[in-house]
Design an enzyme around this catalytic site. Structure first.
Site, PDB file in Angstrom:
ATOM      1  N   LEU A  47       0.757  -1.098  -0.086  1.00 22.28           N
ATOM      2  CA  LEU A  47      -0.045  -0.033  -0.063  1.00 22.28           C
ATOM      3  C   LEU A  47       0.854   1.309   0.021  1.00 22.28           C
ATOM      4  O   LEU A  47       1.729   1.388   0.902  1.00 22.28           O
ATOM      5  CB  LEU A  47      -0.888  -0.127   1.157  1.00 22.28           C
ATOM      6  CG  LEU A  47      -1.807   1.336   1.434  1.00 22.28           C
ATOM      7  CD1 LEU A  47      -2.611   1.350   0.000  1.00 22.28           C
ATOM      8  CD2 LEU A  47      -2.755   1.063   2.655  1.00 22.28           C
ATOM      9  N   HIS A  48       0.620   2.044  -0.966  1.00 22.99           N
ATOM     10  CA  HIS A  48       1.183   3.363  -1.153  1.00 22.99           C
ATOM     11  C   HIS A  48       0.580   4.361  -1.898  1.00 22.99           C
ATOM     12  O   HIS A  48      -0.225   3.880  -2.879  1.00 22.99           O
ATOM     13  CB  HIS A  48       2.700   3.157  -1.595  1.00 22.99           C
ATOM     14  CG  HIS A  48       2.876   2.618  -3.169  1.00 22.99           C
ATOM     15  ND1 HIS A  48       2.555   1.513  -3.327  1.00 22.99           N
ATOM     16  CD2 HIS A  48       3.126   3.206  -4.058  1.00 22.99           C
ATOM     17  CE1 HIS A  48       2.596   1.250  -4.791  1.00 22.99           C
ATOM     18  NE2 HIS A  48       2.914   2.453  -5.277  1.00 22.99           N
ATOM     19  N   PHE A  49       0.927   5.579  -1.640  1.00 20.49           N
ATOM     20  CA  PHE A  49       0.301   6.759  -2.443  1.00 20.49           C
ATOM     21  C   PHE A  49       1.633   7.417  -3.045  1.00 20.49           C
ATOM     22  O   PHE A  49       2.801   7.239  -2.514  1.00 20.49           O
ATOM     23  CB  PHE A  49      -0.445   7.820  -1.700  1.00 20.49           C
ATOM     24  CG  PHE A  49      -1.496   7.174  -1.233  1.00 20.49           C
ATOM     25  CD1 PHE A  49      -2.936   7.634  -1.887  1.00 20.49           C
ATOM     26  CD2 PHE A  49      -1.823   6.502   0.033  1.00 20.49           C
ATOM     27  CE1 PHE A  49      -4.154   7.249  -1.372  1.00 20.49           C
ATOM     28  CE2 PHE A  49      -3.067   6.221   0.452  1.00 20.49           C
ATOM     29  CZ  PHE A  49      -4.061   6.414  -0.404  1.00 20.49           C
TER      30      PHE A  49
END
Length: 442
Positions: free
Chosen positions: A241-243
């Site tokens: 999970l990453h932005f």
């Protein structure tokens, strides 16, 4: 099973190609990573932001002295630390030296020539027909990055005031979130926001992670600092999970596109539909609280994930506007439905490209960049009108939205806009070499 081949983006200097025969090191690795072998006793800067209940206007952010932080979050901390990593030579190339220009036309698409982003890498197969996939610790993930690539820890303050600690212990048990550099940057200040990094979450948005991303946009207090998200199947290549986020002092074309208000929910969130733009999408604004806005957007994203619809998200205007953009380009590519001319450009239309900042890898494509070519590429990304209407209806049903306002007066406007879109798509049915002078950003 649908798969495509693409050159993977290298986001860390410790990232290895899958199947390259490298030996996996077990135990103390000696490279100062974020795994258990190295993280004990380690310290990193920590920025704790003040929780806000509602996003004010831009004027409110400027004059609200109560929100002053102990260190200038964007200029001194994020961009300052990013530049320090650049001086240390941690990036694979100097993105500030990449040529950039605004393409002539009504939309102002931004083209960048970035020949260093895909060099010396072989194409890798990626599955594109499954948005939700389990986390696989044997593949590259962000616990394997070097601590020198991490800029700071980012979390909410528990005492109601923002604070900064230059060297705070890494409390693994508290599930900290990190901001790290992307060593293959698209633009100045390109970073990764990694929520609850040690929980090893797969690439899927939830309410807590999206609220964290919204707070980062608010803390930056700049409309030119935007956050983006790519789901699996929409050109995310790392299932952790990453932005992403970066600073670009120019308006994105998608931000200038007109919209039609569809509904205002009972908690005050206004939902709009994009008009006169090559990619169909929804825009979320307002809400009685920041939490209401985060809840509506994350519920929409959760629905798309659970329904196996690839999508991209843009957080713009210091968190005031959120664009949700379902897409189908990778699926078309896997089915052989994308023209060879588009495939030869090697452009992967993820959130930044869809928003109008198009990264080109060949000088020929950069020299011939035109609005029609940009439109043609992005039109291939979009769901069809019929499919988008279907998905939109399912989203409203899934998020249990009870509208208190439904604007039925713009049907004629919408029909006119759609006719204009169709006429542009027809005009863009073949690649057109650019022959206009462009405004070059120094």
């Amino acid at each position: 099973m649908l798969r495509i081949k693409r050159v993977p983006t290298i986001v860390s200097n410790y990232q290895k190609e899958e199947g390259d025969g490298s030996v996996r090191i077990v135990g103390g690795c000696g490279r100062n990573c974020l795994k258990a072998c190295c993280v004990q006793g380690a310290k990193l800067p920590l920025y704790a932001y003040k929780k806000v209940n509602k996003i004010g206007t831009e004027k409110d952010l400027v004059v609200d002295e109560a929100r002053e932080s102990p260190v200038a979050f964007l200029d001194s901390l994020l961009l300052g630390e990013w530049e320090e990593r650049m001086e240390r030579g941690l990036f694979r190339y100097d993105v500030t030296a990449c040529k950039t220009k605004v393409i002539p036309g009504d939309y102002g698409f931004v083209a960048q020539l970035n020949e260093g982003r895909h060099l010396k890498k072989r194409p890798t197969e990626f599955r594109v027909d499954k948005v939700l996939q389990p986390f696989d610790g044997s593949k590259f993930n962000f616990t394997k990055v070097g601590q020198e690539e991490v800029l700071f820890q980012f979390e909410a303050s528990e005492d109601g005031e923002a604070y900064f600690i230059p060297g705070a212990p890494i409390a693994v048990e508290n599930a900290p979130s990190f901001v790290a550099i992307n060593v293959s940057p698209i633009e100045y200040g390109h970073v990764l926001l990694i929520p609850r990094i040690f929980e090893c979450l797969p690439q899927r948005i939830d309410y807590e992670s999206f609220l964290l991303a919204l707070n980062m946009a608010i803390e930056a207090q700049s409309p030119y600092f935007r956050l983006g998200y790519n789901s699996l199947g929409a050109f995310a290549t790392i299932n952790h999970l990453h932005f992403q986020a970066y600073y670009l002092a120019a308006p994105f074309p998608i931000e200038k596109a007109p919209t039609k208000k569809l509904i205002t929910t009972t908690n005050g969130v206004k939902i709009f539909e994009l008009l006169k733009y090559p990619v169909r999408g929804l825009v979320f604004e307002g809400g009685n609280s920041l939490q209401d806005l985060a809840k509506e957007v994350s519920d929409c994203c959760i629905f798309l994930q659970d329904t196996n619809i690839p999508y991209n998200v843009l957080i713009a205007d210091s968190g005031r506007r959120i664009f949700i953009l379902p897409q189908c380009y990778a699926e078309k590519q896997a089915l052989g439905e994308v023209s060879s001319e588009l495939l030869d450009t090697q452009v992967n239309p993820a959130v930044w490209e869809i928003s109008g900042h198009i990264v080109l890898k060949r000088r020929k494509d950069y020299d011939e960049a035109s609005e029609l070519n940009a439109w043609r590429l992005l039109a291939e990304v979009s769901l069809s009108e019929a499919r988008f209407k279907e998905v939109k209806a399912m989203i409203f049903e899934a998020i249990a939205t009870c509208p208190i306002v439904e604007d039925m007066l713009l049907e004629e406007t919408t029909a006119t806009a759609l006719r204009e879109v169709d006429s542009i798509n027809t005009a863009a049915s073949s690649m057109v070499a650019g022959n206009h002078e462009c405004l070059v950003r120094q």
